[in-house]
Scaffold this motif. Structure first.
Motif, PDB file in Angstrom:
ATOM      1  N   MET A  53     -21.374 -39.734  42.876  1.00 16.02           N
ATOM      2  CA  MET A  53     -20.941 -38.678  41.935  1.00 16.02           C
ATOM      3  C   MET A  53     -21.897 -37.483  42.025  1.00 16.02           C
ATOM      4  O   MET A  53     -21.459 -36.334  42.101  1.00 16.02           O
ATOM      5  N   MET A  57     -20.712 -33.865  43.471  1.00 16.31           N
ATOM      6  CA  MET A  57     -20.752 -32.740  42.525  1.00 16.31           C
ATOM      7  C   MET A  57     -21.494 -31.547  43.129  1.00 16.31           C
ATOM      8  O   MET A  57     -21.071 -30.410  42.954  1.00 16.31           O
ATOM      9  N   PRO A  62     -16.614 -30.254  41.566  1.00 16.16           N
ATOM     10  CA  PRO A  62     -15.894 -31.179  40.702  1.00 16.16           C
ATOM     11  C   PRO A  62     -14.537 -31.635  41.232  1.00 16.16           C
ATOM     12  O   PRO A  62     -14.151 -32.781  41.021  1.00 16.16           O
ATOM     13  N   CYS A  69     -14.459 -40.989  41.044  1.00 21.18           N
ATOM     14  CA  CYS A  69     -13.976 -41.842  39.949  1.00 21.18           C
ATOM     15  C   CYS A  69     -12.620 -42.459  40.268  1.00 21.18           C
ATOM     16  O   CYS A  69     -12.336 -43.576  39.875  1.00 21.18           O
ATOM     17  N   ARG A  90     -13.838 -51.970  36.177  1.00 21.53           N
ATOM     18  CA  ARG A  90     -14.386 -51.020  35.215  1.00 21.53           C
ATOM     19  C   ARG A  90     -13.346 -50.831  34.133  1.00 21.53           C
ATOM     20  O   ARG A  90     -12.182 -50.580  34.440  1.00 21.53           O
ATOM     21  N   ARG A  96      -7.880 -43.577  31.165  1.00 16.64           N
ATOM     22  CA  ARG A  96      -7.165 -42.594  31.990  1.00 16.64           C
ATOM     23  C   ARG A  96      -6.151 -43.325  32.868  1.00 16.64           C
ATOM     24  O   ARG A  96      -5.008 -42.942  32.914  1.00 16.64           O
ATOM     25  N   ASN A  97      -6.597 -44.361  33.586  1.00 14.64           N
ATOM     26  CA  ASN A  97      -5.698 -45.150  34.431  1.00 14.64           C
ATOM     27  C   ASN A  97      -5.492 -46.533  33.810  1.00 14.64           C
ATOM     28  O   ASN A  97      -6.341 -47.407  33.934  1.00 14.64           O
ATOM     29  N   CYS A 153     -20.460 -36.285  33.193  1.00 16.14           N
ATOM     30  CA  CYS A 153     -19.130 -36.899  33.039  1.00 16.14           C
ATOM     31  C   CYS A 153     -18.211 -35.998  32.212  1.00 16.14           C
ATOM     32  O   CYS A 153     -16.990 -36.125  32.279  1.00 16.14           O
ATOM     33  N   CYS A 156     -14.951 -33.991  33.190  1.00 13.26           N
ATOM     34  CA  CYS A 156     -13.648 -34.647  33.301  1.00 13.26           C
ATOM     35  C   CYS A 156     -13.337 -35.588  32.132  1.00 13.26           C
ATOM     36  O   CYS A 156     -12.216 -36.058  32.007  1.00 13.26           O
ATOM     37  N   HIS A 157     -14.325 -35.900  31.302  1.00 12.55           N
ATOM     38  CA  HIS A 157     -14.090 -36.819  30.181  1.00 12.55           C
ATOM     39  C   HIS A 157     -14.504 -36.213  28.838  1.00 12.55           C
ATOM     40  O   HIS A 157     -14.430 -36.872  27.803  1.00 12.55           O
ATOM     41  N   TYR A 175      -2.323 -37.807  35.486  1.00 15.63           N
ATOM     42  CA  TYR A 175      -2.427 -38.788  34.385  1.00 15.63           C
ATOM     43  C   TYR A 175      -1.822 -38.201  33.116  1.00 15.63           C
ATOM     44  O   TYR A 175      -2.554 -37.799  32.205  1.00 15.63           O
ATOM     45  N   ARG A 189     -18.616 -45.123  27.138  1.00 14.94           N
ATOM     46  CA  ARG A 189     -17.424 -44.725  27.897  1.00 14.94           C
ATOM     47  C   ARG A 189     -16.593 -45.946  28.268  1.00 14.94           C
ATOM     48  O   ARG A 189     -15.391 -45.891  28.408  1.00 14.94           O
TER      49      ARG A 189
HETATM   50  C1  HEC Z   1     -14.525 -34.902  38.547  1.00 14.28           C
HETATM   51  C2  HEC Z   1     -13.890 -35.667  37.512  1.00 14.28           C
HETATM   52  C3  HEC Z   1     -14.580 -36.878  36.942  1.00 14.28           C
HETATM   53  C4  HEC Z   1     -15.894 -36.979  36.597  1.00 14.28           C
HETATM   54  C5  HEC Z   1     -17.002 -35.953  36.726  1.00 14.28           C
HETATM   55  C6  HEC Z   1     -16.041 -38.302  36.024  1.00 14.28           C
HETATM   56  N1  HEC Z   1     -14.846 -38.967  36.030  1.00 14.28           N
HETATM   57 FE1  HEC Z   1     -14.507 -40.831  35.327  1.00 14.28          FE
HETATM   58  N2  HEC Z   1     -12.566 -40.717  35.863  1.00 14.28           N
HETATM   59  C7  HEC Z   1     -12.002 -39.631  36.512  1.00 14.28           C
HETATM   60  C8  HEC Z   1     -10.664 -39.997  36.926  1.00 14.28           C
HETATM   61  C9  HEC Z   1      -9.693 -39.101  37.694  1.00 14.28           C
HETATM   62  C10 HEC Z   1     -10.455 -41.327  36.508  1.00 14.28           C
HETATM   63  C11 HEC Z   1      -9.212 -42.195  36.705  1.00 14.28           C
HETATM   64  C12 HEC Z   1      -9.452 -43.105  37.895  1.00 14.28           C
HETATM   65  C13 HEC Z   1      -8.268 -43.920  38.337  1.00 14.28           C
HETATM   66  O1  HEC Z   1      -7.219 -43.325  38.631  1.00 14.28           O
HETATM   67  O2  HEC Z   1      -8.396 -45.157  38.416  1.00 14.28           O
HETATM   68  C14 HEC Z   1     -11.676 -41.745  35.844  1.00 14.28           C
HETATM   69  C15 HEC Z   1     -11.862 -43.014  35.310  1.00 14.28           C
HETATM   70  C16 HEC Z   1     -13.029 -43.459  34.753  1.00 14.28           C
HETATM   71  C17 HEC Z   1     -13.235 -44.780  34.201  1.00 14.28           C
HETATM   72  C18 HEC Z   1     -12.236 -45.953  34.214  1.00 14.28           C
HETATM   73  C19 HEC Z   1     -11.453 -46.093  32.936  1.00 14.28           C
HETATM   74  C20 HEC Z   1     -10.309 -45.115  32.840  1.00 14.28           C
HETATM   75  O3  HEC Z   1     -10.367 -44.286  31.942  1.00 14.28           O
HETATM   76  O4  HEC Z   1      -9.344 -45.196  33.629  1.00 14.28           O
HETATM   77  C21 HEC Z   1     -14.507 -44.824  33.750  1.00 14.28           C
HETATM   78  C22 HEC Z   1     -15.192 -46.003  33.079  1.00 14.28           C
HETATM   79  C23 HEC Z   1     -15.104 -43.539  34.024  1.00 14.28           C
HETATM   80  N3  HEC Z   1     -14.174 -42.729  34.637  1.00 14.28           N
HETATM   81  C24 HEC Z   1     -16.406 -43.223  33.737  1.00 14.28           C
HETATM   82  C25 HEC Z   1     -17.016 -42.032  34.134  1.00 14.28           C
HETATM   83  C26 HEC Z   1     -18.417 -41.754  33.932  1.00 14.28           C
HETATM   84  C27 HEC Z   1     -19.408 -42.685  33.239  1.00 14.28           C
HETATM   85  C28 HEC Z   1     -18.660 -40.531  34.470  1.00 14.28           C
HETATM   86  C29 HEC Z   1     -19.986 -39.810  34.578  1.00 14.28           C
HETATM   87  C30 HEC Z   1     -21.057 -40.515  35.248  1.00 14.28           C
HETATM   88  C31 HEC Z   1     -17.396 -40.038  34.999  1.00 14.28           C
HETATM   89  N4  HEC Z   1     -16.428 -40.979  34.778  1.00 14.28           N
HETATM   90  C32 HEC Z   1     -17.244 -38.811  35.593  1.00 14.28           C
HETATM   91  C33 HEC Z   1     -12.581 -38.422  36.755  1.00 14.28           C
HETATM   92  C34 HEC Z   1     -13.933 -38.121  36.576  1.00 14.28           C
END
Ligand code: HEC
Length: 203
Positions: A53, A57, A62, A69, A90, A96-97, A153, A156-157, A175, A189
């Protein structure tokens, strides 16, 4: 009761104690061993993901980091699952998914416990929860390690007004039922979740 009876009784009690200790101690030792192995795998997962990540980044930006992710995380989880014969995944407190991220009943309970422990002042780093659970197919060892929201994070979150337009558009498109937004840094998270069948003797 004669002296002989008392002696006999003591012997019986002594034997019982030994049997009990022999059956309980290996179970304890086994769980401790599984805790150690599961912790190592969860840490590997989070470290690989965190490094990718960070790299994406700064290198790709991004839009490229979405792949970390969305594609790399399931790929690492799949590799670790196959390597160990466990289910490594995870899960999220909000998802999200739904296919990959939705926690089951046991995982939901562990997530609530993590949030409660954090509210009482315990740090997420080092926090784990493990348990042997009876299921229709036999006993399973289950393990969870929390995933905390870090500042990077939020892109996107985080709250949707803080998510850059380009990313928000892609996320909305891919999504439509995305619930994994609105998080704050330091919040829970989700977790790495590991499930091992016990009777196959996997470690
Ligand atoms: C650039 C965008 C982006 C960033 C930055 C990002 N995520 Fe995500 N994250 C996503 C996406 C897109 C998904 C859906 C993945 C899938 O389709 O399975 C996701 C899914 C997840 C999930 C799985 C559960 C779910 O909601 O489906 C976790 C846990 C998660 N992210 C944690 C993190 C954490 C902790 C960070 C920071 C260290 C982070 N993410 C940073 C885009 C991002």
């Amino acid at each position: 009761m004669t002296i002989k009876d008392t002696v006999r009784m003591r012997t019986v009690l002594g034997v019982c104690a030994v049997i009990l200790a022999c059956s309980v101690i290996p179970a304890w030792a086994e769980v401790a061993e599984r805790d150690k192995a599961a912790s190592e795998v969860a840490t590997t997962f989070l470290n690989e993901l965190g490094a990718a990540m960070k790299k994406e980044m700064t290198k790709g930006g991004p839009m490229e980091a979405i792949k970390v992710c969305a594609e790399l995380a399931p790929k690492i989880a799949g590799r670790l699952s196959r390597e160990h014969g466990w289910r490594v995944t995870r899960v999220g407190t909000r998802v999200r998914n739904p296919l990959l991220g939705m926690p089951d009943a046991w995982e939901q309970q562990a997530l609530s416990e993590f949030a409660e422990r954090s509210a009482k002042g315990e740090a997420f780093a080092g926090m784990v929860h493990s348990e042997v659970v009876a299921e229709p197919g036999g006993p399973y060892y289950r393990f969870m390690k929390p995933i905390a929201v870090q500042p990077q994070c939020l892109l996107c979150h985080g709250p949707s007004e803080q998510i850059p337009d380009a990313i928000r558009t892609v996320l909305k498109q891919r999504y439509p039922f995305d619930a994994a937004v609105g998080y704050k840094a330091g919040e829970l998270r989700g977790a790495v979740s590991i499930k091992q069948p016990i009777d196959r003797g996997n470690h």
